[in-house]
Design an enzyme around this catalytic site. Structure first.
Site, short mmCIF file in Angstrom:
data_model
loop_
_atom_site.label_atom_id
_atom_site.label_comp_id
_atom_site.label_asym_id
_atom_site.label_seq_id
_atom_site.Cartn_x
_atom_site.Cartn_y
_atom_site.Cartn_z
N ARG A 80 -20.05 -10.94 51.06
CA ARG A 80 -20.22 -11.60 49.77
C ARG A 80 -18.92 -12.27 49.30
NH1 ARG A 80 -24.85 -10.86 46.71
NH2 ARG A 80 -24.52 -12.08 44.83
N ASN A 122 -24.52 -19.94 31.28
CA ASN A 122 -25.75 -19.53 31.95
C ASN A 122 -26.89 -19.51 30.94
OD1 ASN A 122 -27.48 -18.54 33.92
ND2 ASN A 122 -26.73 -16.43 33.82
N HIS A 124 -30.73 -17.48 30.24
CA HIS A 124 -31.51 -16.32 30.66
C HIS A 124 -32.83 -16.31 29.87
CE1 HIS A 124 -32.36 -12.34 32.18
NE2 HIS A 124 -32.64 -11.96 30.95
N ASP A 156 -19.60 -13.75 32.19
CA ASP A 156 -18.48 -12.84 32.48
C ASP A 156 -18.80 -12.09 33.77
OD1 ASP A 156 -20.25 -10.86 31.79
OD2 ASP A 156 -19.17 -10.20 30.00
N GLY A 158 -20.22 -9.27 34.25
CA GLY A 158 -21.42 -8.43 34.24
C GLY A 158 -22.69 -9.22 34.52
N ASP A 160 -25.58 -10.77 32.98
CA ASP A 160 -26.10 -11.28 31.70
C ASP A 160 -25.46 -10.58 30.50
OD1 ASP A 160 -27.81 -13.01 33.11
OD2 ASP A 160 -29.33 -11.47 33.28
C1 GRF Z 1 -35.10 -20.23 33.82
O1 GRF Z 1 -36.06 -19.71 32.93
C2 GRF Z 1 -33.85 -19.42 33.85
O2 GRF Z 1 -33.52 -18.87 32.63
C3 GRF Z 1 -34.22 -18.32 34.82
O3 GRF Z 1 -34.96 -18.98 35.81
C4 GRF Z 1 -35.57 -20.13 35.26
C5 GRF Z 1 -35.12 -21.30 36.08
O4 GRF Z 1 -35.97 -22.37 35.89
N1 GRF Z 1 -33.08 -17.62 35.32
P1 GRF Z 1 -35.67 -23.81 36.52
O5 GRF Z 1 -35.24 -23.62 37.96
O6 GRF Z 1 -34.61 -24.46 35.68
O7 GRF Z 1 -37.00 -24.52 36.41
#
Ligand code: GRF
Length: 217
Positions: A80, A122, A124, A156, A158, A160
Protein backbone atom coordinates in the site's frame (compact mmCIF):
# COMPACT_ATOMS: atom_id res chain seq x y z
CA UNK A 1 2.76 0.47 -12.79
CA UNK A 2 0.07 0.21 -15.46
CA UNK A 3 -1.42 3.60 -15.11
CA UNK A 4 -1.99 5.57 -18.26
CA UNK A 5 0.82 7.95 -19.00
CA UNK A 6 -0.16 11.26 -17.48
CA UNK A 7 -0.52 13.79 -20.21
CA UNK A 8 0.74 17.33 -19.88
CA UNK A 9 -1.23 19.33 -17.33
CA UNK A 10 -4.03 21.27 -18.97
CA UNK A 11 -3.40 25.00 -18.76
CA UNK A 12 -5.42 26.77 -16.11
CA UNK A 13 -6.50 30.35 -16.49
CA UNK A 14 -4.48 32.70 -14.31
CA UNK A 15 -6.19 33.03 -10.97
CA UNK A 16 -8.14 29.82 -11.47
CA UNK A 17 -7.61 27.01 -9.01
CA UNK A 18 -6.33 23.76 -10.45
CA UNK A 19 -8.49 20.80 -9.41
CA UNK A 20 -7.42 17.19 -9.60
CA UNK A 21 -10.53 15.04 -9.17
CA UNK A 22 -10.10 11.48 -7.93
CA UNK A 23 -12.72 8.86 -8.77
CA UNK A 24 -13.60 5.18 -8.45
CA UNK A 25 -17.11 4.94 -9.87
CA UNK A 26 -19.89 6.41 -11.90
CA UNK A 27 -18.62 9.99 -11.88
CA UNK A 28 -21.83 11.92 -11.27
CA UNK A 29 -20.03 14.30 -8.91
CA UNK A 30 -17.23 14.70 -11.46
CA UNK A 31 -19.83 15.51 -14.12
CA UNK A 32 -21.32 18.18 -11.86
CA UNK A 33 -17.89 19.78 -11.38
CA UNK A 34 -17.26 19.69 -15.13
CA UNK A 35 -20.61 21.39 -15.73
CA UNK A 36 -19.49 24.24 -13.46
CA UNK A 37 -15.83 24.72 -14.30
CA UNK A 38 -16.15 26.47 -17.66
CA UNK A 39 -17.63 29.54 -16.00
CA UNK A 40 -14.68 31.85 -15.23
CA UNK A 41 -16.56 33.08 -12.16
CA UNK A 42 -16.38 29.58 -10.69
CA UNK A 43 -12.71 30.11 -9.98
CA UNK A 44 -11.59 26.51 -10.41
CA UNK A 45 -10.90 24.17 -13.27
CA UNK A 46 -10.58 20.38 -13.43
CA UNK A 47 -7.11 19.80 -14.88
CA UNK A 48 -6.95 16.02 -14.42
CA UNK A 49 -8.93 13.01 -13.26
CA UNK A 50 -7.09 10.25 -11.40
CA UNK A 51 -8.68 6.86 -10.69
CA UNK A 52 -7.69 3.79 -8.71
CA UNK A 53 -9.21 1.48 -11.33
CA UNK A 54 -9.87 1.44 -15.07
CA UNK A 55 -13.13 0.70 -16.88
CA UNK A 56 -15.29 3.04 -14.89
CA UNK A 57 -17.84 5.52 -16.18
CA UNK A 58 -16.04 8.39 -14.43
CA UNK A 59 -13.01 7.95 -16.71
CA UNK A 60 -15.25 7.99 -19.80
CA UNK A 61 -16.82 11.23 -18.58
CA UNK A 62 -13.36 12.75 -18.16
CA UNK A 63 -12.20 11.65 -21.61
CA UNK A 64 -15.39 12.88 -23.25
CA UNK A 65 -14.67 16.27 -21.68
CA UNK A 66 -11.06 16.22 -22.92
CA UNK A 67 -9.61 16.08 -19.42
CA UNK A 68 -6.30 14.21 -18.95
CA UNK A 69 -6.69 10.98 -16.99
CA UNK A 70 -4.45 8.59 -15.09
CA UNK A 71 -5.14 5.25 -13.41
CA UNK A 72 -3.00 4.03 -10.52
CA UNK A 73 -4.28 0.61 -9.50
CA UNK A 74 -3.31 -0.83 -6.13
CA UNK A 75 -3.07 -4.34 -7.56
CA UNK A 76 -0.01 -3.27 -9.53
CA UNK A 77 2.01 -2.55 -6.37
CA UNK A 78 3.66 -4.78 -3.82
CA UNK A 79 2.26 -2.87 -0.89
CA UNK A 80 0.00 0.00 0.00
CA UNK A 81 2.84 2.40 0.76
CA UNK A 82 4.25 2.00 -2.78
CA UNK A 83 0.80 2.62 -4.26
CA UNK A 84 0.35 5.67 -2.05
CA UNK A 85 3.68 7.12 -3.20
CA UNK A 86 2.84 6.43 -6.86
CA UNK A 87 -0.55 8.14 -6.56
CA UNK A 88 1.13 11.14 -4.95
CA UNK A 89 3.66 11.35 -7.81
CA UNK A 90 0.91 11.05 -10.42
CA UNK A 91 -1.27 13.73 -8.84
CA UNK A 92 1.74 16.03 -8.42
CA UNK A 93 2.29 15.98 -12.21
CA UNK A 94 -0.84 18.12 -12.50
CA UNK A 95 0.20 20.71 -9.89
CA UNK A 96 -3.13 20.80 -8.06
CA UNK A 97 -4.26 23.63 -5.83
CA UNK A 98 -7.03 21.40 -4.53
CA UNK A 99 -7.72 17.67 -4.75
CA UNK A 100 -11.37 16.60 -4.81
CA UNK A 101 -12.30 13.05 -3.88
CA UNK A 102 -15.51 12.47 -5.82
CA UNK A 103 -16.44 8.90 -5.00
CA UNK A 104 -12.80 7.83 -4.57
CA UNK A 105 -12.86 4.61 -2.54
CA UNK A 106 -9.31 4.30 -1.20
CA UNK A 107 -7.63 5.69 1.90
CA UNK A 108 -4.39 7.60 1.59
CA UNK A 109 -1.22 6.96 3.55
CA UNK A 110 1.47 9.18 5.01
CA UNK A 111 3.15 10.05 1.72
CA UNK A 112 0.04 11.37 0.01
CA UNK A 113 -1.27 13.16 3.11
CA UNK A 114 2.16 14.60 3.89
CA UNK A 115 2.30 16.14 0.44
CA UNK A 116 -1.28 17.28 -0.03
CA UNK A 117 -2.83 17.33 3.46
CA UNK A 118 -5.05 20.35 4.11
CA UNK A 119 -6.04 20.68 0.47
CA UNK A 120 -8.01 17.49 -0.09
CA UNK A 121 -11.81 17.69 -0.01
CA UNK A 122 -14.05 14.62 0.12
CA UNK A 123 -17.76 13.96 -0.06
CA UNK A 124 -19.60 11.28 1.88
CA UNK A 125 -23.22 10.12 1.45
CA UNK A 126 -24.27 10.37 5.13
CA UNK A 127 -24.38 12.96 7.88
CA UNK A 128 -21.01 12.48 9.56
CA UNK A 129 -19.98 11.56 12.16
CA UNK A 130 -22.79 9.02 11.70
CA UNK A 131 -22.22 6.20 9.25
CA UNK A 132 -18.65 6.70 8.04
CA UNK A 133 -16.99 4.20 5.71
CA UNK A 134 -17.78 2.56 2.42
CA UNK A 135 -21.48 1.86 3.07
CA UNK A 136 -22.86 5.09 4.50
CA UNK A 137 -26.20 4.86 2.71
CA UNK A 138 -26.74 1.19 3.52
CA UNK A 139 -25.74 1.65 7.15
CA UNK A 140 -28.06 4.64 7.68
CA UNK A 141 -30.95 2.72 6.14
CA UNK A 142 -30.26 -0.37 8.26
CA UNK A 143 -30.11 1.76 11.41
CA UNK A 144 -33.55 3.13 10.66
CA UNK A 145 -32.78 6.86 10.64
CA UNK A 146 -35.49 9.15 9.30
CA UNK A 147 -33.10 11.82 8.06
CA UNK A 148 -29.72 11.31 6.42
CA UNK A 149 -27.79 13.33 3.83
CA UNK A 150 -24.28 14.09 2.75
CA UNK A 151 -21.15 15.72 4.09
CA UNK A 152 -18.37 17.62 2.36
CA UNK A 153 -15.23 17.61 4.47
CA UNK A 154 -11.49 18.14 4.55
CA UNK A 155 -9.60 14.84 4.49
CA UNK A 156 -7.46 13.86 7.47
CA UNK A 157 -5.80 10.57 8.33
CA UNK A 158 -9.01 8.92 9.58
CA UNK A 159 -11.95 7.33 7.78
CA UNK A 160 -14.36 10.21 7.10
CA UNK A 161 -13.23 12.00 10.27
CA UNK A 162 -11.95 15.30 8.83
CA UNK A 163 -13.30 18.78 9.66
CA UNK A 164 -16.70 19.38 8.07
CA UNK A 165 -17.21 22.05 5.42
CA UNK A 166 -20.90 21.57 4.66
CA UNK A 167 -23.80 19.18 5.08
CA UNK A 168 -27.25 18.75 3.52
CA UNK A 169 -30.14 16.60 4.68
CA UNK A 170 -32.34 14.12 2.86
CA UNK A 171 -35.49 12.52 4.33
CA UNK A 172 -35.63 8.72 4.31
CA UNK A 173 -38.88 7.46 2.78
CA UNK A 174 -40.58 4.30 4.13
CA UNK A 175 -40.12 2.41 0.87
CA UNK A 176 -36.51 3.49 0.23
CA UNK A 177 -33.88 0.93 -0.64
CA UNK A 178 -30.16 1.70 -0.84
CA UNK A 179 -30.35 2.65 -4.53
CA UNK A 180 -33.33 5.02 -4.29
CA UNK A 181 -31.97 6.72 -1.19
CA UNK A 182 -28.49 7.09 -2.66
CA UNK A 183 -29.96 8.59 -5.81
CA UNK A 184 -31.76 11.30 -3.80
CA UNK A 185 -28.64 11.91 -1.72
CA UNK A 186 -26.58 12.35 -4.89
CA UNK A 187 -29.07 14.94 -6.13
CA UNK A 188 -28.21 17.18 -3.15
CA UNK A 189 -24.58 16.05 -2.88
CA UNK A 190 -23.56 17.20 -6.36
CA UNK A 191 -24.57 20.88 -5.99
CA UNK A 192 -23.20 20.95 -2.44
CA UNK A 193 -19.81 19.63 -3.57
CA UNK A 194 -19.70 22.02 -6.53
CA UNK A 195 -20.58 24.98 -4.31
CA UNK A 196 -17.98 24.25 -1.64
CA UNK A 197 -15.16 23.30 -3.99
CA UNK A 198 -15.73 26.65 -5.70
CA UNK A 199 -15.75 28.51 -2.40
CA UNK A 200 -12.55 26.86 -1.25
CA UNK A 201 -10.86 27.49 -4.59
CA UNK A 202 -11.89 31.15 -4.68
CA UNK A 203 -11.50 32.08 -1.03
CA UNK A 204 -9.01 29.65 0.50
CA UNK A 205 -9.31 27.14 3.32
CA UNK A 206 -7.83 26.82 6.75
CA UNK A 207 -8.41 24.29 9.49
CA UNK A 208 -8.59 25.24 13.17
CA UNK A 209 -9.12 22.15 15.27
CA UNK A 210 -12.42 20.60 14.22
CA UNK A 211 -13.35 23.62 12.13
CA UNK A 212 -12.79 24.05 8.40
CA UNK A 213 -12.93 27.76 7.64
CA UNK A 214 -13.34 29.16 4.15
CA UNK A 215 -12.26 32.71 3.51
CA UNK A 216 -9.22 34.91 3.57
CA UNK A 217 -7.91 35.46 7.08
C1 GRF B 1 -21.09 9.52 -3.85
O1 GRF B 1 -22.36 9.46 -3.25
C2 GRF B 1 -19.99 9.62 -2.84
O2 GRF B 1 -20.33 10.35 -1.72
C3 GRF B 1 -19.80 8.16 -2.47
O3 GRF B 1 -19.93 7.48 -3.68
C4 GRF B 1 -20.75 8.23 -4.56
C5 GRF B 1 -19.96 8.47 -5.81
O4 GRF B 1 -20.79 8.80 -6.85
N1 GRF B 1 -18.55 7.93 -1.81
P1 GRF B 1 -20.23 9.26 -8.28
O5 GRF B 1 -19.12 8.31 -8.67
O6 GRF B 1 -19.76 10.68 -8.15
O7 GRF B 1 -21.43 9.12 -9.18
Amino acid sequence: MTHETPQRPAPATRGTGRLVVMVSGTGSNLAALLAAHDDPAYGARVVAVVADRGNIRALEIAREAGIPTAVVSIKDFDDRASWDAAVAETVAVFSPDLIVLAGFMKLFGDTFLGRFGGRIVNTHPALLPSFPGAHGVRDALAYGVKVTGCTVMVVDEGVDTGPILAQATVAVEPDDDEATLHERIKAVEQPLLVEWVGRVARDGLRVEGRHAIVGRS
